[in-house]
Write an enzyme that holds these catalytic residues in place. Structure first.
Site, PDB file in Angstrom:
ATOM      1  N   GLY A   1     -10.148  -3.397   3.168  1.00 19.40           N
ATOM      2  CA  GLY A   1      -9.112  -3.308   4.201  1.00 19.40           C
ATOM      3  C   GLY A   1      -9.184  -2.000   4.963  1.00 19.40           C
ATOM      4  O   GLY A   1     -10.189  -1.286   4.921  1.00 19.40           O
ATOM      5  N   ASP A   2      -8.107  -1.701   5.644  1.00 17.24           N
ATOM      6  CA  ASP A   2      -8.079  -0.506   6.493  1.00 17.24           C
ATOM      7  C   ASP A   2      -7.849   0.775   5.715  1.00 17.24           C
ATOM      8  O   ASP A   2      -8.265   1.851   6.156  1.00 17.24           O
ATOM      9  CB  ASP A   2      -6.957  -0.644   7.538  1.00 17.24           C
ATOM     10  CG  ASP A   2      -5.596  -0.805   6.871  1.00 17.24           C
ATOM     11  OD1 ASP A   2      -5.483  -1.633   5.945  1.00 17.24           O
ATOM     12  OD2 ASP A   2      -4.652  -0.088   7.255  1.00 17.24           O
TER      13      ASP A   2
ATOM     14  N   ARG B 119     -14.127  -7.862   0.066  1.00 15.88           N
ATOM     15  CA  ARG B 119     -13.318  -7.504   1.245  1.00 15.88           C
ATOM     16  C   ARG B 119     -12.771  -6.066   1.136  1.00 15.88           C
ATOM     17  O   ARG B 119     -12.279  -5.648   0.095  1.00 15.88           O
ATOM     18  CB  ARG B 119     -12.163  -8.496   1.367  1.00 15.88           C
ATOM     19  CG  ARG B 119     -11.232  -8.262   2.552  1.00 15.88           C
ATOM     20  CD  ARG B 119     -10.018  -7.436   2.172  1.00 15.88           C
ATOM     21  NE  ARG B 119      -9.077  -7.320   3.273  1.00 15.88           N
ATOM     22  CZ  ARG B 119      -8.062  -6.467   3.292  1.00 15.88           C
ATOM     23  NH1 ARG B 119      -7.852  -5.665   2.282  1.00 15.88           N
ATOM     24  NH2 ARG B 119      -7.252  -6.410   4.325  1.00 15.88           N
TER      25      ARG B 119
ATOM     26  N   GLY C 100      -4.725  -5.334   7.159  1.00 18.95           N
ATOM     27  CA  GLY C 100      -5.823  -4.389   7.326  1.00 18.95           C
ATOM     28  C   GLY C 100      -6.854  -4.752   8.369  1.00 18.95           C
ATOM     29  O   GLY C 100      -7.372  -3.890   9.075  1.00 18.95           O
TER      30      GLY C 100
ATOM     31  N   THR D 287      -0.072   0.967   6.637  1.00 17.92           N
ATOM     32  CA  THR D 287       0.029  -0.185   5.738  1.00 17.92           C
ATOM     33  C   THR D 287       0.190  -1.429   6.606  1.00 17.92           C
ATOM     34  O   THR D 287       0.833  -1.360   7.654  1.00 17.92           O
ATOM     35  CB  THR D 287       1.225  -0.063   4.777  1.00 17.92           C
ATOM     36  OG1 THR D 287       1.350  -1.296   4.050  1.00 17.92           O
ATOM     37  CG2 THR D 287       2.530   0.241   5.497  1.00 17.92           C
ATOM     38  N   GLY D 288      -0.407  -2.524   6.189  1.00 11.64           N
ATOM     39  CA  GLY D 288      -0.272  -3.733   6.998  1.00 11.64           C
ATOM     40  C   GLY D 288      -1.482  -4.627   6.865  1.00 11.64           C
ATOM     41  O   GLY D 288      -2.268  -4.500   5.924  1.00 11.64           O
TER      42      GLY D 288
ATOM     43  N   THR E 253       0.831  -1.204   0.000  1.00 15.62           N
ATOM     44  CA  THR E 253       0.000   0.000   0.000  1.00 15.62           C
ATOM     45  C   THR E 253       0.865   1.255   0.000  1.00 15.62           C
ATOM     46  O   THR E 253       1.955   1.250   0.560  1.00 15.62           O
ATOM     47  CB  THR E 253      -0.879  -0.033   1.272  1.00 15.62           C
ATOM     48  OG1 THR E 253      -1.846  -1.075   1.107  1.00 15.62           O
ATOM     49  CG2 THR E 253      -1.584   1.269   1.543  1.00 15.62           C
TER      50      THR E 253
HETATM   51  N1  ASP Z   1      -3.465  -2.462   4.501  1.00 14.91           N
HETATM   52  C1  ASP Z   1      -3.784  -3.014   3.214  1.00 14.91           C
HETATM   53  C2  ASP Z   1      -5.039  -3.820   3.316  1.00 14.91           C
HETATM   54  O1  ASP Z   1      -5.210  -4.537   4.283  1.00 14.91           O
HETATM   55  C3  ASP Z   1      -2.704  -3.863   2.639  1.00 14.91           C
HETATM   56  C4  ASP Z   1      -1.366  -3.180   2.516  1.00 14.91           C
HETATM   57  O2  ASP Z   1      -0.984  -2.423   3.414  1.00 14.91           O
HETATM   58  O3  ASP Z   1      -0.682  -3.413   1.525  1.00 14.91           O
HETATM   59  O4  ASP Z   1      -5.820  -3.785   2.396  1.00 14.91           O
END
Ligand code: ASP
Length: 369
Positions: A232-233, A230, A256, A253-254, A202
């Site tokens: 994410g965050d 789905r 989510g 990022t992480g 991300t």
């Molecule tokens: N945070 C993002 C998600 O869960 C993924 C990412 O950080 O690459 O969609």
């Protein structure tokens, strides 16, 4: 009161109500006029897994995104403009999991999420599940500017993008062979999204402009193999993206799902804001009058150590629940902070005082201001 006492040793004077105006002016000059930080994802990013050429490509991509955002701020542009200027090149770059280069859903599509938030007004715009809008961060900004809604999804978001005249591309624009192979491997070897990619790609940016306003933006393709719509965050205001002039701007990022459960971005901002309110000195106006006011400069701001401690603490909550990832933070005092519980994070930061650096691996600077 206990947390006030805990916070006090970590506060620094950036000018002071207590020490007189000469001192305040002297230190005010030292606070950066503008600051920007960016990320291109966190994860198991190790030097030994990367060729020097690949590393150089990532550093160059981060530097040019950082330069694009810094240029806006240097020329007196707003934090909102700078955040978009930094994110668009990363969305267009197939190395990152946003826009072109986004990961694939279980069904083999690229579905994009993005959000942006203005710390001055706490206006926000977010979109999820779009497949044809070239730059999702610009669509999030269009939602914010339109102002009727905060969060649009799927076909409706795309109809809105067309109405607003945003650039529409064929879904094939987002496709990349290496991401397709990740999906195939995930299916063949029955891997989780994390195990197939080992990193979160991300992209995000946070900025403080010379007017004292903050902004945060995040853009992503989400997780490889995501299903059932789905989300994410990243596009969830308060989870992966948040900005509030009273405290900070955050982009995450992480994993989510964990960032949503902890409400990471809002949690960091809230903890910083409450520390400020407790000592009743950073924002002396009554709360009601602070909604659109800029934080006064030249008085107390949390120092870098305190911001780092708050961010690390919130990230450790994510880890306790089982998630990993990272955040970038910019504060009204101009600090640019990174916190991540992964081996590396693609990241960079710059300010009006000449700070200008990018980093990838955990052990190298910049880790904290
Ligand atoms: N945070 C993002 C998600 O869960 C993924 C990412 O950080 O690459 O969609």
């Amino acid at each position: 009161m206990k947390s006030l006492l805990a916070a006090l040793p970590m506060l620094m004077l950036v000018g002071s109500l207590m020490t007189g105006s000469a001192h305040a002016q002297e230190e005010e000059v030292e606070a950066p006029l503008w600051t920007i930080a960016i990320h291109g994802g966190a994860g198991v990013i190790l030097r030994e897994d990367m060729t020097p050429e690949r590393e150089a490509e990532y550093r160059a991509a981060l530097q040019s995104a950082l330069d694009a955002g810094a240029e806006v701020l240097r020329n007196g542009g707003t934090a909102m403009e700078a955040v978009q200027a930094a994110i668009v090149p990363m969305e267009d770059d197939p190395k990152f999991n946003a826009g072109r280069g986004a990961v694939y859903t279980w069904e083999g599509r690229n579905e994009l999420d993005a959000a942006i938030m203005d710390g001055r007004t706490r206006a926000a715009g977010a979109i999820t599940g779009v497949t044809q809008v070239k730059n999702p961060i610009l669509l999030a900004d269009a939602v914010l500017k339109d102002g009727r809604h905060v969060f649009l999804s799927g076909a409706g978001a795309e109809e809105f993008a067309r109405d607003k005249g945003l650039e529409i591309v064929d879904p094939s624009w987002f496709e990349t062979e290496w991401r397709k192979q990740s999906l195939e491997r995930l299916k063949a070897e029955q891997l989780s999204a994390q195990d197939v990619d080992h990193k979160w790609g991300t992209v995000g940016a946070v900025a403080l402009d010379s007017q004292g306003n903050l902004a945060a933006g995040t853009s992503t393709g989400g997780l490889t193999g995501k299903r059932w719509g789905r989300i994410g965050d990243a596009p969830v205001i308060g989870a992966g993206t948040y900005a509030d002039n009273r405290s900070c701007a955050v982009s995450a990022t992480g994993a989510g799902e964990y960032f949503i459960r902890v409400g990471v971005a809002h949690e960091i901002c809230t903890q910083l804001r409450m520390s400020a309110l407790e000592i009743e000195i950073i924002y002396p106006e009554p709360i009601g009058s602070m909604i659109s006011s800029n934080p006064p400069k030249g008085i107390l701001h949390p120092d870098a150590g305190m911001v780092q401690a708050v961010a690390d603490e919130v990230l450790s909550e994510v880890a306790t629940l089982g998630g990993d990832g990272g955040v970038i933070i910019v504060t009204p005092g101009g600090h640019a902070i990174f916190s991540f519980n992964t081996p590396g994070m693609y990241r960079g930061r710059a300010n009006s005082e000449g700070l200008n650096e990018v980093a990838i691996f955990g052990a190298e600077e910049p880790s904290a201001e």
